[in-house]
Motif scaffolding. Structure first.
Motif, mmCIF file in Angstrom:
data_model
loop_
_atom_site.group_PDB
_atom_site.id
_atom_site.type_symbol
_atom_site.label_atom_id
_atom_site.label_comp_id
_atom_site.label_asym_id
_atom_site.label_seq_id
_atom_site.Cartn_x
_atom_site.Cartn_y
_atom_site.Cartn_z
ATOM 1 N N HIS A 61 -9.918 -22.170 -48.303
ATOM 2 C CA HIS A 61 -10.882 -23.062 -47.658
ATOM 3 C C HIS A 61 -11.417 -22.410 -46.385
ATOM 4 C CE1 HIS A 61 -10.228 -26.348 -50.366
ATOM 5 N NE2 HIS A 61 -8.923 -26.417 -50.095
ATOM 6 N N ARG A 62 -12.691 -22.711 -46.064
ATOM 7 C CA ARG A 62 -13.324 -22.165 -44.875
ATOM 8 C C ARG A 62 -13.994 -23.287 -44.085
ATOM 9 N NH1 ARG A 62 -10.443 -18.915 -46.239
ATOM 10 N NH2 ARG A 62 -10.812 -16.722 -46.801
ATOM 11 N N LEU A 63 -14.154 -23.043 -42.792
ATOM 12 C CA LEU A 63 -14.831 -24.011 -41.940
ATOM 13 C C LEU A 63 -16.336 -23.930 -42.161
ATOM 14 C CD1 LEU A 63 -12.892 -23.459 -38.590
ATOM 15 C CD2 LEU A 63 -12.472 -25.187 -40.325
ATOM 16 N N PRO A 64 -17.024 -25.088 -42.187
ATOM 17 C CA PRO A 64 -18.488 -25.051 -42.369
ATOM 18 C C PRO A 64 -19.175 -24.458 -41.153
ATOM 19 C CG PRO A 64 -17.744 -27.290 -41.887
ATOM 20 C CD PRO A 64 -16.502 -26.459 -42.069
ATOM 21 N N ILE A 65 -20.225 -23.682 -41.408
ATOM 22 C CA ILE A 65 -21.006 -23.046 -40.339
ATOM 23 C C ILE A 65 -22.470 -23.379 -40.556
ATOM 24 C CG2 ILE A 65 -21.704 -20.859 -39.276
ATOM 25 C CD1 ILE A 65 -19.062 -19.697 -40.107
ATOM 26 N N ASN A 66 -23.139 -23.791 -39.478
ATOM 27 C CA ASN A 66 -24.567 -24.090 -39.540
ATOM 28 C C ASN A 66 -25.338 -22.780 -39.450
ATOM 29 O OD1 ASN A 66 -27.160 -25.098 -39.377
ATOM 30 N ND2 ASN A 66 -26.668 -26.644 -37.836
ATOM 31 N N ILE A 67 -25.906 -22.362 -40.568
ATOM 32 C CA ILE A 67 -26.597 -21.069 -40.613
ATOM 33 C C ILE A 67 -27.915 -21.121 -39.854
ATOM 34 C CG2 ILE A 67 -27.571 -19.313 -42.162
ATOM 35 C CD1 ILE A 67 -25.647 -20.242 -44.290
ATOM 36 N N THR A 118 -27.038 -20.751 -34.286
ATOM 37 C CA THR A 118 -25.782 -20.089 -33.935
ATOM 38 C C THR A 118 -25.449 -20.414 -32.481
ATOM 39 O OG1 THR A 118 -26.271 -18.292 -35.468
ATOM 40 C CG2 THR A 118 -24.580 -17.889 -33.806
ATOM 41 N N ASP A 119 -24.386 -21.158 -32.268
ATOM 42 C CA ASP A 119 -23.944 -21.473 -30.920
ATOM 43 C C ASP A 119 -22.465 -21.136 -30.792
ATOM 44 O OD1 ASP A 119 -22.702 -23.459 -32.357
ATOM 45 O OD2 ASP A 119 -24.006 -25.074 -31.648
ATOM 46 N N GLU A 120 -21.855 -21.548 -29.662
ATOM 47 C CA GLU A 120 -20.462 -21.192 -29.417
ATOM 48 C C GLU A 120 -19.535 -21.788 -30.467
ATOM 49 O OE1 GLU A 120 -22.601 -22.250 -27.246
ATOM 50 O OE2 GLU A 120 -22.755 -20.695 -25.708
ATOM 51 N N SER A 172 -16.080 -21.081 -35.238
ATOM 52 C CA SER A 172 -15.799 -21.311 -36.664
ATOM 53 C C SER A 172 -15.818 -20.001 -37.433
ATOM 54 C CB SER A 172 -16.836 -22.279 -37.243
ATOM 55 O OG SER A 172 -16.768 -23.539 -36.605
ATOM 56 N N SER A 173 -16.782 -19.138 -37.103
ATOM 57 C CA SER A 173 -16.861 -17.850 -37.787
ATOM 58 C C SER A 173 -15.632 -16.998 -37.503
ATOM 59 C CB SER A 173 -18.130 -17.114 -37.334
ATOM 60 O OG SER A 173 -18.219 -15.842 -37.934
#
Length: 451
Positions: A199-205, A208-210, A215-216
């Motif tokens: 499982h991975r954390l969702p990232i808003n593509i 890009t913020d802190e 999360s990345s």
């Protein structure tokens, strides 16, 4: 203390300092104007007193009538004293209120003097007249102004305290909004266990913020953890199976030989078989150790010139295998000296050479092409062969330790090389893209981030 409470208190404290400075500035400004305005009134009052008592013969009837109308309009707690140039009281007895000669001397010297005794404001003026020179001293208390200032202090205090309470609760709201992404990340991480590391954390593509960077970074950590867990399980599951075969062969050869007396030739043949099995065992152990090395937190990273690394690998393969059919080309869009990677040189050497070895092995003396190019963020190493190819059903399995395609069984190998390569590339935050057709060859593309 929870973070949201600490943020609320910090926000409230900073706002309190700012609000206190602003409100204090307003109060000081209003107080200054009050005092200045009342002093102006005292100055006007002193002139009116002088004109009323001393200047009747110098003023027109209309002007003196206006002065006479203003004179009764006294100030709060007003005290009026008139002195001649000998400092003797005139027109009005001193009574309980009198002024020292030193003060009167200062009035004569400065012509106009302002002073203060407690809440009482004092104005003294030197007034020359045709009947003589006089000193007029007027003192009064600005009771209305002081009452207004007291009310202003009360209003400011109530407003300040109320604002702090409101700011604290507003700060809590904003703190909750600010840390909500972190709470969401925490909730997502709580659901990840050793059995669900995929499982991975969702990232808003789209932005890009802190929080996305956090999360990345966590996703990269999970990637390494998943890789480590997978390889540990593979090591335990596959090592015993792969190590058992040569050990069984060694024991079998030795036991059969010891059953009865053998000729020297038979002993020699048995020893040769044992040596072959031991070499195979040694190769498997070395490969497993290299595979496990890629799972360690290897911090021996350095800047690596990609072109130099590729030439070293090609030269090494040519020296050891006497293969001369690897064609290298470079297609850089930026200055070649800037094509550098930050990584472990030994592991990258092993990873790239594994693919080149496979390309040479499965091409059966056909030419192998290695092209090194780049985009804005990655160096791209493309290795193309004209070998046996890989079936589409096997493409998602070839990175599993000890897995070999059915059409590769006629070639020497143990199925560890590509697994090791994949681990090394993932350790360097890179990726591998594969295109292949049976009988048409295979194209490997390694994407490694530039330093």
């Amino acid at each position: 203390m929870k973070v949201k409470n600490r943020l609320s208190l910090q926000f409230t404290f900073m706002f309190a300092i700012l609000l206190l400075v602003v409100l204090t500035g307003i109060y000081v400004f209003v107080e200054h104007n009050r005092v200045k305005s009342f002093i102006t009134k005292l100055d006007e009052r002193a002139v009116i007193v002088a004109q009323f008592y001393l200047a009747e013969d110098n003023l027109s009837k209309d002007t003196f009538r206006k002065v006479s109308q203003k004179f009764p309009q006294s100030l709060s707690s007003e005290s009026i004293r008139i002195y001649d140039d000998k400092f003797q009281p005139k027109f009005i007895p001193e009574g309980s209120v009198g002024w020292k000669r030193s003060f009167l001397s200062q009035v004569v010297k400065r012509k106009i003097l302002h002073a203060r005794q407690g809440e009482m404001q004092i104005t003294g003026i030197y007034y020359p007249d045709n009947s003589g020179n006089f000193i007029i001293v007027v003192s009064a208390i600005d009771e209305r102004g002081l009452q207004d200032m007291e009310q202003l202090r009360l209003i400011i205090s109530v407003f300040f305290i109320t604002s702090l309470f409101i700011t604290f609760f507003i700060g809590r709201v904003f703190a909750n909004i600010s840390i909500f992404p972190i709470v969401k990340i925490t909730d997502n991480l709580k659901r990840i266990r050793a059995s669900s590391l995929h499982h991975r954390l969702p990232i808003n593509i789209s932005k890009t913020d802190e929080i996305d960077n956090l999360s990345s970074t966590i996703n990269q950590l999970l990637e390494h953890l998943e890789q480590s867990f997978e390889n540990q399980k593979s090591f335990v599951a596959n090592a015993s199976h792969e190590l058992r075969t040569p050990i069984t062969s060694i024991l079998g050869e030795a036991e059969i030989t010891l059953v009865k007396e053998r000729s020297p030739a038979e002993y020699k043949h048995t020893l040769e078989e044992i040596v072959s099995s031991v070499e195979r065992l040694n190769y498997i152990i070395d490969s497993l150790m290299e595979l496990m090395q890629t799972n360690l937190d290897n911090k021996d990273f350095q800047l690596i010139r990609v072109d130099e690394l590729i030439w070293e690998i090609v030269d090494e393969l040519a020296f050891r295998t006497h293969v001369e059919n690897i064609k290298v080309a470079y297609d850089f869009t930026i200055e070649q000296s800037r094509i550098t990677l930050l990584g472990n040189r030994q592991l990258l050497f092993i990873a790239i050479s594994n693919i080149l070895k496979n390309a040479v092995k499965f091409s059966e003396d056909k030419e192998v092409y290695c092209t090194v190019s780049n985009n804005n963020s990655h160096v791209i190493i493309t290795i193309k062969d004209s070998g046996i190819g890989i079936a589409e059903s096997d493409l998602n399995k070839i990175f599993q330790p000890f897995y070999r395609s059915s059409n590769a069984m006629g070639f020497p190998g143990y199925g560890i090389g590509l697994s090791l390569t994949n681990n090394v590339v993932r350790l360097h935050n890179g990726s591998i893209n594969i295109k292949s057709e049976l009988g048409q060859g295979t194209v490997f593309q390694l994407y490694l981030p530039l330093s």
